[in-house]
Motif scaffolding. Structure first.
Motif, PDB file in Angstrom:
ATOM      1  N   ALA A   1     -75.866   6.179  22.848  1.00  0.00           N
ATOM      2  CA  ALA A   1     -74.956   7.297  23.083  1.00  0.00           C
ATOM      3  C   ALA A   1     -75.391   8.115  24.294  1.00  0.00           C
ATOM      4  O   ALA A   1     -74.551   8.634  25.042  1.00  0.00           O
ATOM      5  N   PHE A   2     -76.697   8.240  24.490  1.00  0.00           N
ATOM      6  CA  PHE A   2     -77.223   8.959  25.664  1.00  0.00           C
ATOM      7  C   PHE A   2     -76.738   8.305  26.952  1.00  0.00           C
ATOM      8  O   PHE A   2     -76.262   8.991  27.868  1.00  0.00           O
ATOM      9  N   ALA A   3     -76.858   6.979  27.035  1.00  0.00           N
ATOM     10  CA  ALA A   3     -76.412   6.266  28.239  1.00  0.00           C
ATOM     11  C   ALA A   3     -74.911   6.446  28.448  1.00  0.00           C
ATOM     12  O   ALA A   3     -74.443   6.619  29.577  1.00  0.00           O
ATOM     13  N   ALA A   4     -74.144   6.427  27.342  1.00  0.00           N
ATOM     14  CA  ALA A   4     -72.701   6.624  27.453  1.00  0.00           C
ATOM     15  C   ALA A   4     -72.374   8.018  27.965  1.00  0.00           C
ATOM     16  O   ALA A   4     -71.526   8.192  28.851  1.00  0.00           O
ATOM     17  N   GLY A   5     -73.042   9.036  27.428  1.00  0.00           N
ATOM     18  CA  GLY A   5     -72.797  10.402  27.866  1.00  0.00           C
ATOM     19  C   GLY A   5     -73.120  10.595  29.333  1.00  0.00           C
ATOM     20  O   GLY A   5     -72.381  11.266  30.076  1.00  0.00           O
ATOM     21  N   ALA A   6     -74.221   9.997  29.776  1.00  0.00           N
ATOM     22  CA  ALA A   6     -74.615  10.113  31.178  1.00  0.00           C
ATOM     23  C   ALA A   6     -73.597   9.430  32.087  1.00  0.00           C
ATOM     24  O   ALA A   6     -73.255   9.950  33.162  1.00  0.00           O
ATOM     25  N   MET A   7     -73.097   8.276  31.673  1.00  0.00           N
ATOM     26  CA  MET A   7     -72.132   7.563  32.515  1.00  0.00           C
ATOM     27  C   MET A   7     -70.791   8.298  32.585  1.00  0.00           C
ATOM     28  O   MET A   7     -70.176   8.381  33.647  1.00  0.00           O
ATOM     29  N   ILE A   8     -70.342   8.825  31.460  1.00  0.00           N
ATOM     30  CA  ILE A   8     -69.088   9.569  31.465  1.00  0.00           C
ATOM     31  C   ILE A   8     -69.213  10.813  32.346  1.00  0.00           C
ATOM     32  O   ILE A   8     -68.277  11.187  33.067  1.00  0.00           O
ATOM     33  N   TYR A   9     -70.385  11.453  32.311  1.00  0.00           N
ATOM     34  CA  TYR A   9     -70.614  12.616  33.170  1.00  0.00           C
ATOM     35  C   TYR A   9     -70.450  12.233  34.641  1.00  0.00           C
ATOM     36  O   TYR A   9     -69.810  12.951  35.418  1.00  0.00           O
ATOM     37  N   VAL A  10     -71.035  11.107  35.022  1.00  0.00           N
ATOM     38  CA  VAL A  10     -70.940  10.649  36.409  1.00  0.00           C
ATOM     39  C   VAL A  10     -69.482  10.401  36.800  1.00  0.00           C
ATOM     40  O   VAL A  10     -69.027  10.802  37.875  1.00  0.00           O
ATOM     41  N   VAL A  11     -68.743   9.750  35.913  1.00  0.00           N
ATOM     42  CA  VAL A  11     -67.346   9.424  36.205  1.00  0.00           C
ATOM     43  C   VAL A  11     -66.512  10.684  36.418  1.00  0.00           C
ATOM     44  O   VAL A  11     -65.759  10.796  37.391  1.00  0.00           O
ATOM     45  N   VAL A  12     -66.648  11.640  35.499  1.00  0.00           N
ATOM     46  CA  VAL A  12     -65.798  12.834  35.539  1.00  0.00           C
ATOM     47  C   VAL A  12     -66.240  13.817  36.616  1.00  0.00           C
ATOM     48  O   VAL A  12     -65.414  14.451  37.280  1.00  0.00           O
ATOM     49  N   GLU A  13     -67.551  13.925  36.819  1.00  0.00           N
ATOM     50  CA  GLU A  13     -68.068  14.912  37.760  1.00  0.00           C
ATOM     51  C   GLU A  13     -68.036  14.438  39.203  1.00  0.00           C
ATOM     52  O   GLU A  13     -67.881  15.237  40.116  1.00  0.00           O
ATOM     53  N   GLU A  14     -68.140  13.115  39.408  1.00  0.00           N
ATOM     54  CA  GLU A  14     -68.322  12.619  40.770  1.00  0.00           C
ATOM     55  C   GLU A  14     -67.263  11.607  41.197  1.00  0.00           C
ATOM     56  O   GLU A  14     -66.561  11.809  42.186  1.00  0.00           O
ATOM     57  N   LEU A  15     -67.126  10.506  40.461  1.00  0.00           N
ATOM     58  CA  LEU A  15     -66.329   9.386  40.965  1.00  0.00           C
ATOM     59  C   LEU A  15     -64.830   9.680  41.023  1.00  0.00           C
ATOM     60  O   LEU A  15     -64.188   9.476  42.050  1.00  0.00           O
ATOM     61  N   ILE A  16     -64.265  10.126  39.911  1.00  0.00           N
ATOM     62  CA  ILE A  16     -62.820  10.353  39.896  1.00  0.00           C
ATOM     63  C   ILE A  16     -62.404  11.480  40.848  1.00  0.00           C
ATOM     64  O   ILE A  16     -61.422  11.318  41.601  1.00  0.00           O
ATOM     65  N   PRO A  17     -63.098  12.644  40.867  1.00  0.00           N
ATOM     66  CA  PRO A  17     -62.701  13.667  41.848  1.00  0.00           C
ATOM     67  C   PRO A  17     -62.760  13.166  43.289  1.00  0.00           C
ATOM     68  O   PRO A  17     -61.867  13.459  44.090  1.00  0.00           O
ATOM     69  N   GLU A  18     -63.806  12.393  43.627  1.00  0.00           N
ATOM     70  CA  GLU A  18     -63.914  11.867  44.989  1.00  0.00           C
ATOM     71  C   GLU A  18     -62.804  10.868  45.272  1.00  0.00           C
ATOM     72  O   GLU A  18     -62.254  10.822  46.379  1.00  0.00           O
TER      73      GLU A  18
END
Length: 274
Positions: free
Chosen positions: A225-242
């Motif tokens: 779950a930790f790895a999932a939370g970290a990956m979702i954070y990256v997606v929402v905070e960085e990848l999709i906005p960019e």
């Protein structure tokens, strides 16, 4: 391939898997030798694709098995997975605030503690930071492979699906690092070297994750779950906005299409192999 991997210890399997993902990062970075610029619509499509893969992997490869394992251990599944997921996101948030790095956005926003590091190093640090959960996801998946009920081959196949999915999205990600570095004024060789170096953290995180869950099996659902939370954070905070920046009228939906295709491919890989 599954029989080959079964000869090794979990941490060795994780090392092989993450060396594969790192290799595809390097392969993508090598595109800088052929292109000096990258079409913005293509760039958005690539970022969207990476986002889709990471979203699908977060559920199918990490959260879903974490819920099953927590229930099998007699724990409250939603509580265990909720704690791991939240801590994973918090970890990336704190890393964003503490470690100096520079986003690839329009304004090259600098985050983290004050630093005198060069712009190019800060740009590489940004992607390197976000590769940590990807390597961790692969490592935890291989560490969990021999601890799940049923056939060990099925566990290895599921972990292999994670490695393949992360590797596929690392190819365009490597190009998304090296080509902007070339635009920053670096030579093609230096842009390639910096681009592939952004993925070196994945084998390190993968081995650490595999060793942790192998020897402390009780933390396995939390680690997934930790790895999932970290990956979702990256997606929402960085990848999709960019991916949503500088969209042309013609390519307004490229990022969305990328997410859909990436999610679909990762889901098929996980379900078919796992």
């Amino acid at each position: 391939m599954i029989q080959f991997l079964m000869q090794f210890e979990p941490w060795q399997q994780a090392l092989i898997g993450t060396l594969f993902t790192w290799g595809l990062t390097a392969l993508g970075s090598a595109l800088v030798f052929f292109f000096k610029d990258i079409n913005r619509d293509v760039f958005n499509l690539m970022l969207g694709f990476a986002s889709g893969v990471m979203i699908a992997a977060s559920f199918w490869s990490l959260l879903d098995p974490a819920l099953d394992m927590a229930e099998a251990n007699g724990s409250i599944p939603w509580l265990v997975v909720g704690i791991g997921f939240a801590v994973g996101g918090l970890f990336l948030y704190l890393a964003d605030k503490l470690l100096p790095h520079m986003h690839f956005g329009e304004n090259h926003e600098v985050e983290g503690l004050p630093s005198n590091l060069r712009r190019t190093i800060l740009l590489v640090f940004s992607i390197t930071l976000h590769n940590i959960p990807e390597g961790l996801a692969v490592g935890v998946a291989f560490g969990a492979a021999n601890q799940v009920s049923g056939s060990p081959e099925a566990g290895i196949a599921a972990a292999l699906a994670v490695a393949i999915g992360i590797g596929i999205q690392n190819f365009p990600e490597g190009a998304a690092v090296s080509i902007p570095l070339r635009q920053e004024g670096l030579s093609r060789t230096k842009a390639f070297l910096y681009g592939q170096a952004s993925g070196i953290v994945e084998p390190i995180a993968g081995v650490i994750g595999a060793i942790l869950v192998t020897y402390v099996s009780s933390v396995l659902p939390y680690a997934l779950a930790f790895a999932a939370g970290a990956m979702i954070y990256v997606v929402v905070e960085e990848l999709i906005p960019e991916a949503q920046q500088k969209q042309t009228a013609k390519g307004a939906h490229y990022a969305t299409f990328g997410v859909m295709v990436g999610f679909l491919i990762m889901m098929i890989l996980d379900v078919a192999l796992g």
